[in-house]
Motif scaffolding. Sequence first.
Motif, short mmCIF file in Angstrom:
data_model
loop_
_atom_site.label_atom_id
_atom_site.label_comp_id
_atom_site.label_asym_id
_atom_site.label_seq_id
_atom_site.Cartn_x
_atom_site.Cartn_y
_atom_site.Cartn_z
N ALA A 89 46.73 28.41 34.41
CA ALA A 89 46.24 27.83 35.66
C ALA A 89 46.40 28.83 36.80
CB ALA A 89 46.98 26.54 35.98
N ALA A 90 47.52 29.51 36.86
CA ALA A 90 47.75 30.51 37.91
C ALA A 90 46.76 31.66 37.79
CB ALA A 90 49.19 31.03 37.84
N GLN A 91 46.45 32.06 36.58
CA GLN A 91 45.47 33.14 36.39
C GLN A 91 44.09 32.69 36.88
OE1 GLN A 91 44.23 34.35 32.44
NE2 GLN A 91 43.93 36.43 33.16
N MET A 92 43.71 31.47 36.57
CA MET A 92 42.42 30.96 37.03
C MET A 92 42.39 30.89 38.55
SD MET A 92 40.64 30.56 34.27
CE MET A 92 39.31 29.43 34.62
N ASP A 93 43.49 30.47 39.16
CA ASP A 93 43.58 30.43 40.63
C ASP A 93 43.43 31.83 41.21
OD1 ASP A 93 43.98 27.70 40.56
OD2 ASP A 93 46.16 27.83 40.86
N ALA A 94 44.12 32.80 40.61
CA ALA A 94 44.05 34.19 41.11
C ALA A 94 42.63 34.73 41.00
CB ALA A 94 45.02 35.07 40.32
N LEU A 95 41.93 34.40 39.92
CA LEU A 95 40.55 34.85 39.78
C LEU A 95 39.68 34.24 40.87
CD1 LEU A 95 40.11 34.66 35.90
CD2 LEU A 95 40.17 36.73 37.31
N ALA A 96 39.86 32.96 41.13
CA ALA A 96 39.07 32.29 42.18
C ALA A 96 39.35 32.92 43.54
CB ALA A 96 39.37 30.79 42.18
N LEU A 97 40.63 33.19 43.84
CA LEU A 97 40.99 33.81 45.12
C LEU A 97 40.42 35.22 45.26
CD1 LEU A 97 44.67 32.62 45.58
CD2 LEU A 97 42.68 31.99 46.98
N ALA A 98 40.27 35.90 44.13
CA ALA A 98 39.72 37.25 44.14
C ALA A 98 38.19 37.25 44.15
CB ALA A 98 40.23 38.03 42.93
N GLY A 99 37.59 36.06 44.20
CA GLY A 99 36.14 35.96 44.25
C GLY A 99 35.47 36.07 42.90
N ARG A 100 36.22 35.96 41.82
CA ARG A 100 35.65 36.02 40.47
C ARG A 100 35.22 34.61 40.08
NH1 ARG A 100 36.87 40.94 37.74
NH2 ARG A 100 35.12 40.29 36.46
N SER A 101 33.97 34.28 40.32
CA SER A 101 33.50 32.91 40.11
C SER A 101 32.92 32.68 38.72
CB SER A 101 32.45 32.55 41.16
OG SER A 101 31.34 33.43 41.04
N SER A 102 32.87 33.73 37.91
CA SER A 102 32.33 33.60 36.55
C SER A 102 33.37 34.11 35.56
CB SER A 102 31.03 34.41 36.42
OG SER A 102 30.53 34.31 35.10
N VAL A 103 33.76 33.21 34.64
CA VAL A 103 34.74 33.54 33.61
C VAL A 103 34.13 33.21 32.26
CG1 VAL A 103 37.04 33.02 32.69
CG2 VAL A 103 36.67 33.04 35.16
N ALA A 104 34.29 34.12 31.33
CA ALA A 104 33.81 33.88 29.97
C ALA A 104 34.99 33.96 29.01
CB ALA A 104 32.75 34.90 29.57
N TYR A 105 35.05 33.00 28.12
CA TYR A 105 36.03 32.99 27.04
C TYR A 105 35.25 33.30 25.77
CZ TYR A 105 39.33 30.60 30.13
OH TYR A 105 40.17 30.28 31.15
N LEU A 106 35.77 34.18 24.95
CA LEU A 106 35.09 34.58 23.73
C LEU A 106 35.96 34.25 22.53
CD1 LEU A 106 33.04 37.76 23.18
CD2 LEU A 106 34.71 37.07 21.46
N ILE A 107 35.37 33.53 21.57
CA ILE A 107 36.04 33.15 20.32
C ILE A 107 35.26 33.78 19.18
CG2 ILE A 107 36.78 31.27 18.82
CD1 ILE A 107 36.58 29.42 21.32
N GLY A 108 35.93 34.64 18.42
CA GLY A 108 35.28 35.29 17.29
C GLY A 108 35.09 34.34 16.12
N GLY A 109 34.51 34.87 15.07
CA GLY A 109 34.27 34.09 13.86
C GLY A 109 35.46 34.10 12.92
N PRO A 110 35.25 33.61 11.72
CA PRO A 110 36.35 33.47 10.77
C PRO A 110 36.94 34.80 10.28
CG PRO A 110 34.27 32.90 9.73
CD PRO A 110 34.00 33.08 11.20
N PHE A 111 36.24 35.91 10.50
CA PHE A 111 36.73 37.20 10.02
C PHE A 111 37.47 37.99 11.11
CE2 PHE A 111 32.79 36.25 7.63
CZ PHE A 111 33.41 35.92 6.43
N GLY A 112 37.52 37.44 12.32
CA GLY A 112 38.25 38.11 13.38
C GLY A 112 37.34 38.75 14.41
N LEU A 113 37.88 39.77 15.07
CA LEU A 113 37.19 40.43 16.18
C LEU A 113 37.05 41.92 15.91
CD1 LEU A 113 39.31 38.85 19.04
CD2 LEU A 113 36.94 38.26 18.49
#
Length: 159
Positions: A89-113
Amino acid sequence: MKITIVCAGRVKEKYLRDGIAEYEKRLRPYADIRTAEIGEERMREKPSPAEKTEVLRREGARLLAQVPQGAYLIVLDVAGRAYTSKELAAQMDALALAGRSSVAYLIGGPFGLSDEVRRAADVRLSFSHFTLPHQLIRLFLVEQIYRSFKISRGEPYHL
């Protein structure tokens, strides 16, 4: 905030789809959330190290192509850093305060990244040292994003 979840494969189990849909619905007052799914790469049963690297590279390139331009990229990786809910939550708050309004989370497949995906990450996040199904991680992820917004706003939610 705009949140994109980029992942390999579709969620097949109804109970997981229902859980994900519930948390996405709960998130709508807080964020614009969307999911970008790509088809999983196929790999033969006993690939050589070179074959596995190539499959992960191809899948990784397709995953990264779905990340919105300029988004802060958080890659879910068993070898990443574990956060508490309050730290996320604190990281998301820090991103918002820094003007980073777009966040992407990436989940790989069953074999990893692939190494390319790991290098592209702004943060590598681990939910557990356990190996967990990537479809189950999607449910965990949307719940934790929702929990982050509740924590940030001081709204009641079980901690």
